[in-house]
Scaffold this motif. Structure first.
Motif, short mmCIF file in Angstrom:
data_model
loop_
_atom_site.label_atom_id
_atom_site.label_comp_id
_atom_site.label_asym_id
_atom_site.label_seq_id
_atom_site.Cartn_x
_atom_site.Cartn_y
_atom_site.Cartn_z
N GLY A 298 10.04 5.69 3.89
CA GLY A 298 10.89 5.29 2.89
C GLY A 298 10.99 4.01 2.60
O GLY A 298 11.57 3.16 1.80
N ASN A 299 9.60 3.30 2.63
CA ASN A 299 9.24 2.12 2.33
C ASN A 299 7.79 1.88 1.48
O ASN A 299 6.93 2.54 2.06
N ILE A 300 8.09 1.39 0.22
CA ILE A 300 7.12 1.71 -0.48
C ILE A 300 5.78 0.73 -0.18
O ILE A 300 4.60 1.38 -0.55
N PHE A 301 6.03 -0.30 0.44
CA PHE A 301 4.73 -1.00 1.14
C PHE A 301 4.01 -0.28 2.00
O PHE A 301 2.65 -0.44 2.05
N LEU A 302 4.54 0.34 3.03
CA LEU A 302 3.94 1.23 4.13
C LEU A 302 3.27 2.68 3.40
O LEU A 302 2.11 2.88 3.50
N LEU A 303 4.17 3.03 2.34
CA LEU A 303 3.43 4.35 1.77
C LEU A 303 2.34 3.90 0.77
O LEU A 303 1.34 4.82 0.85
N MET A 304 2.40 2.72 0.29
CA MET A 304 1.08 2.37 -0.67
C MET A 304 -0.10 2.17 0.41
O MET A 304 -1.17 2.65 -0.07
N THR A 305 0.25 1.63 1.32
CA THR A 305 -1.09 1.49 2.43
C THR A 305 -1.73 2.81 2.83
O THR A 305 -2.83 3.12 2.96
N ILE A 306 -0.60 3.89 3.28
CA ILE A 306 -0.96 5.21 3.61
C ILE A 306 -1.69 5.91 2.50
O ILE A 306 -2.87 6.65 2.64
N ILE A 307 -1.03 6.08 1.27
CA ILE A 307 -1.73 6.59 0.20
C ILE A 307 -2.96 6.27 -0.41
O ILE A 307 -3.96 6.73 -0.35
N THR A 308 -3.06 5.00 -0.43
CA THR A 308 -4.51 4.22 -1.00
C THR A 308 -5.34 4.47 0.11
O THR A 308 -6.64 4.85 -0.08
N THR A 309 -5.28 4.34 1.47
CA THR A 309 -6.30 4.48 2.54
C THR A 309 -6.79 5.76 2.59
O THR A 309 -7.80 6.09 2.74
#
Length: 399
Positions: A253-264
Motif C-alpha cells: 500500500g506504499n508506492i516507495f516499497l512497491l517501486m523497490t519490489i517491482i524494479t528489483t
C-alpha cells in the motif's frame, strides 16, 4: 517573509535549485575536498544557505512538486541494475561478508531506541536509520514516507550521516595502514593495483566517469521509471482501498516499497532489459540531488543542530556493532580486511561511497563487488527498516 525569488515564481525557483545541484556536482568531481564533503551535503547546505539569506523561499509549490514527482521517479532509476542473481553470483565472498554486516547493522540499530528511550519519535527515527545503514540515504528517504519520521530527523540524518560516512572512510584508511591490524588480519596483496587514469581523479569523478549514453537511453530510462511509479501508484491505491491486513498494507500500500519490489523483480527476471538502459544511475542521482536542495531550503537549522547529536551517536553505535561482529568473525574465518571494510562502507554509506573507498584505497578488485553488494543493500534496506519500525511500534506516515 520577502525573498529575492518568490515562492510562486516557479521558473526562477527551478532555476536556482538546478543551479545549486550543478555547482555541487562540479565541485564534487573537480576537488578532492568536494568529493569528501559529497554533492548530497553540498546540495542540502546550498538550500539552507540560499533560503536563510532570503534568496530562495522557505515554501513554494515547486518543493511540493519535487517531493511528489521528482523524488519517486529517482528511486526506480537507481535500482535498474539491481539484479539479485548477478549480485549473488558475481560478488562471491563479498556477498557473504556483506550479509553478516547487514545483520550487525540491524543489531546496532535495535539498540538505538533502548539508549534514547525518552526521545520523542525515536521508533520512527530508528526505522529510518535501519534502512539508511543498510544501503544509504536512498532508503532513509523512502522510509521517511513509510513511517511518520519528523522532518528534522531526515534533515539531520542526511547531513550528519553523510559526514559520518566520510569520516568512516578516513578511519578505515588509518586502521588499514596500522601495524595493529596488519598483525591480526589477512591482507589481500593482489588488491593494491594502481587505477592509472582513475588515480588522478577525485573518487567522485572516477565513479561518474563518462559513459556512452544515447538519446534513446535517456528516453527509455525516463519512460520506464514513469511506468514503474505509475504502476506502483495504481497498485498502492487499490490495495489501500481494500483495507487489507496491516502487513499487506505496509508492503503493497506504499508506492516507495512497491517501486523497490517491482524494479528489483524486473531487473532480476529480465536483467539485460534494464541494464542495457545506460544513464539510469546518473538521472536517478540528479533527481535525488534536486530533492536534497528542497529539504535544505525548508530546514530548521536549530532543529538540525538539536537532533544532530542523536544521529551521530546512532551511527557510531551501528559502526561499533559492525566492527565488533565483522572483525571478530573475520579474524576467526580469515576474511581479508579489504572485504570487511568495503562491506561495512557499502552497508552504511551505499554504492557510491564504497566505490569511493575502493578507488581511494586502490582496491581495484573490490570496486564492482562492492557496488553490487551496495545495490543489494538498497534493495533490502527498506525491508530492514520496516522490520525495525514494526518491532518498536513506529507510527505510519499519513500524507
Amino acid at each position: 517573509m520577502n525573498t529575492l525569488i518568490g515562492g510562486n515564481e516557479t521558473l526562477l525557483v527551478w532555476m536556482a535549485v538546478i543551479a545549486i545541484v550543478a555547482l555541487a556536482i562540479s565541485v564534487e568531481q573537480k576537488w578532492k575536498w568536494g568529493a569528501r564533503v559529497s554533492s548530497t551535503v553540498m546540495c542540502i547546505f546550498g538550500g539552507i544557505i540560499f533560503a536563510n539569506i532570503r534568496v530562495l523561499p522557505f515554501e513554494s509549490p515547486v518543493y511540493g512538486a519535487i517531493g511528489s514527482i521528482v523524488l519517486p521517479l529517482s528511486i526506480p532509476l537507481l535500482l535498474f541494475k539491481a539484479d539479485l542473481k548477478k549480485i549473488i553470483r558475481e560478488s562471491g565472498r563479498t556477498f557473504k561478508v556483506f550479509c553478516v554486516t547487514v545483520i550487525a547493522a540491524f543489531l546496532g540499530t535495535m539498540l538505538v531506541p533502548v539508549i534514547f528511550s525518552n526521545v520523542a519519535s525515536i521508533s520512527e527515527f530508528s526505522a529510518m536509520l535501519g534502512g539508511a545503514v543498510t544501503g544509504g540515504t536512498v532508503n532513509a528517504v523512502a522510509l521517511s514516507r513509510v513511517f511518520a519520521v519528523p522532518t528534522e530527523y531526515l534533515f539531520a540524518l542526511s547531513i550528519v550521516g553523510n559526514f559520518f560516512v566520510g569520516m568512516m572512510v578516513f578511519l578505515f584508511n588509518i586502521l588499514y595502514n596500522s601495524q595493529f591490524f596488519k598483525k591480526r588480519f589477512v591482507y589481500s596483496h593482489t588488491d593494491n593495483i594502481e587505477l592509472d587514469a582513475e588515480a588522478s581523479m577525485t573518487a567522485a569523478a572516477a565513479f561518474w566517469k563518462s559513459k556512452d549514453i544515447s538519446l534513446k537511453n535517456i528516453a527509455q530510462a525516463i519512460a520506464m521509471t514513469f511506468l514503474i511509479v505509475g504502476l506502483s501508484t495504481i497498485i498502492a491505491r487499490t490495495v489501500t482501498g481494500m483495507n487489507p491486513p496491516f502487513v499487506i498494507g505496509q508492503l503493497f500500500g506504499n508506492i516507495f516499497l512497491l517501486m523497490t519490489i517491482i524494479t528489483t523483480t524486473i531487473a532480476t527476471l529480465f536483467p539485460k532489459f534494464l541494464s542495457n538502459i545506460k544513464g539510469s544511475d546518473e538521472l536517478g542521482t540528479l533527481l535525488m540531488l534536486i530533492w536534497f536542495v528542497t529539504i535544505g531550503s525548508t530546514a530548521n537549522i536549530i532543529e538540525i543542530i538539536r537532533d544532530g547529536y542523536i544521529v551521530l551517536i546512532s551511527y557510531t553505535i551501528v559502526l561499533l556493532s559492525c566492527c565488533l561482529i565483522v572483525f571478530s568473525l573475520g579474524r576467526k574465518f580469515k576474511w581479508d580486511i579489504e572485504n570487511m571494510m568495503a562491506c561495512m562502507n557499502a552497508s552504511i554509506g551505499g554504492p557510491p561511497t564504497v566505490a569511493a573507498l575502493c578507488i581511494s584505497m586502490r582496491w581495484q578488485r573490490l570496486i564492482v563487488p562492492g557496488i553490487l553488494v551496495g545495490l543489494f543493500g538498497v534493495i533490502v534496506g527498506n525491508f530492514i527498516g520496516l522490520i525495525v519500525g514494526n518491532i518498536w511500534g513506529a507510527l505510519p506516515f499519513v500524507p
